[in-house]
Design a protein around this motif. Structure first.
Motif, PDB file in Angstrom:
ATOM      1  N   ILE A   1       3.410  -3.236 -11.058  1.00 53.47           N
ATOM      2  CA  ILE A   1       2.299  -3.051 -10.118  1.00 53.47           C
ATOM      3  C   ILE A   1       2.119  -1.554  -9.905  1.00 53.47           C
TER       4      ILE A   1
ATOM      5  N   SER B   1      -0.013   1.351  -7.681  1.00 54.94           N
ATOM      6  CA  SER B   1      -0.873   1.614  -6.529  1.00 54.94           C
ATOM      7  C   SER B   1      -1.426   3.027  -6.629  1.00 54.94           C
TER       8      SER B   1
ATOM      9  N   SER C   1      -2.848  -2.055  -1.156  1.00 52.90           N
ATOM     10  CA  SER C   1      -1.404  -2.183  -1.419  1.00 52.90           C
ATOM     11  C   SER C   1      -0.700  -3.291  -0.654  1.00 52.90           C
TER      12      SER C   1
ATOM     13  N   ASN D   1       1.454  -5.929  -2.377  1.00 54.35           N
ATOM     14  CA  ASN D   1       2.501  -5.491  -3.319  1.00 54.35           C
ATOM     15  C   ASN D   1       3.795  -6.290  -3.171  1.00 54.35           C
TER      16      ASN D   1
ATOM     17  N   VAL E   1       7.158  -1.738  -8.289  1.00 53.73           N
ATOM     18  CA  VAL E   1       5.915  -1.215  -7.714  1.00 53.73           C
ATOM     19  C   VAL E   1       5.943   0.309  -7.796  1.00 53.73           C
TER      20      VAL E   1
ATOM     21  N   GLN F   1       7.153  -0.276  -2.529  1.00 56.04           N
ATOM     22  CA  GLN F   1       7.359   0.724  -3.591  1.00 56.04           C
ATOM     23  C   GLN F   1       8.817   0.799  -4.050  1.00 56.04           C
TER      24      GLN F   1
END
Ligand SMILES: [Zn+2]
Length: 252
Positions: free
Chosen positions: A52, A54, A62, A65, A76, A89
């Protein structure tokens, strides 16, 4: 070698993208605020989601996610400075980093000012760039965290340096309103007039829920050449003029 680019309408005017390497079926999801429509498109295409990406931390790009990362068991990616505010993230990235998706490579451009951790993803083989909320078709994002100097650098130096034929995939369907503003800045520009008429006609066909929108109702992608010809922010002669136009647009 083809990169299939699926445009998935999300929320009320957002674009989520699913990019799929045709040879391997490996895929990346770019900017996902909703799990449902994305999971549906992944299933329809048979893509194997590997990661993924962003462009920036705003929730409308986001917030799905974590769910999507858990569903597919994938990392991510977001700018290294957003480690503590980007949902889900796992991998911090920065200017010049390269991310592999099947036989394709996404190159990271750091383009701050809408947020300080904003990036673009450039696919050189596919000749496409994903610009989030920095460069829109005929417009740009608001200056929430940076200044006009940074935005000028991002739009008029970095993105403008990409080849003219590169396709531009941005974060929202704002093109009609952006062109109305562009016309107010340059009322006699024939290319802006022509683009505005074409976009107005195209958008007039759009009816009902954005989630059901078909490609025929979408003004995305644009190209670097078209943006250089019609985008009032990319056409600003310097940072001061870009800033002045951004303030005008804020109140448009
Ligand atoms: Zn944003």
């Amino acid at each position: 070698m083809t990169l299939r680019i699926e445009r998935i309408p999300t929320l009320s005017d957002n674009y989520t993208y699913l990019v799929v390497c045709d040879e391997t079926s490996h895929a990346a999801i770019i900017d996902a605020p909703e799990e449902g429509p994305v999971a549906l498109r992944v299933a329809q295409t048979g893509a194997q989601v590997k990661l993924i990406l962003s462009t920036h931390h705003h929730p409308d790009h986001s917030m799905a996610n974590p769910e999507l990362a858990a569903r597919y068991g994938v990392p991510v990616y977001g700018h290294v400075s957003d480690a503590n505010r980007m949902p889900g993230q796992t991998n911090g990235i920065d200017e010049g980093d390269e991310i592999r998706i099947g036989n394709h490579v996404a190159r990271v451009l750091y383009i701050p000012s809408h947020t300080m951790g904003h990036v673009a993803y450039v696919f050189d083989q596919a000749r496409a760039v994903f610009t989030g909320d920095m460069l829109f078709a005929a417009g740009c994002g608001r200056l929430f965290e940076g200044n006009a100097e940074m935005m000028y650098d991002a739009l008029c130096r970095k993105l403008a340096a990409l080849p003219n034929d590169y396709l531009v995939y941005c974060g929202h369907e704002y093109t009609e309103n952006n062109l109305r503003f562009a016309l107010s800045v340059e009322p006699e520009n024939p290319e802006i007039k022509e683009r505005y008429e074409a976009v107005r006609e195209l958008r007039a066909r759009a009816a009902g829920d954005w989630h059901d929108a078909t490609p025929a109702e979408m003004t995305i992608p644009s190209t670097i050449a078209l943006e250089k010809a019609t985008n009032p922010f990319m056409r600003a002669e310097d940072a001061a003029e870009l800033g002045r136009r951004r303030t005008l647009k804020d109140n448009f």
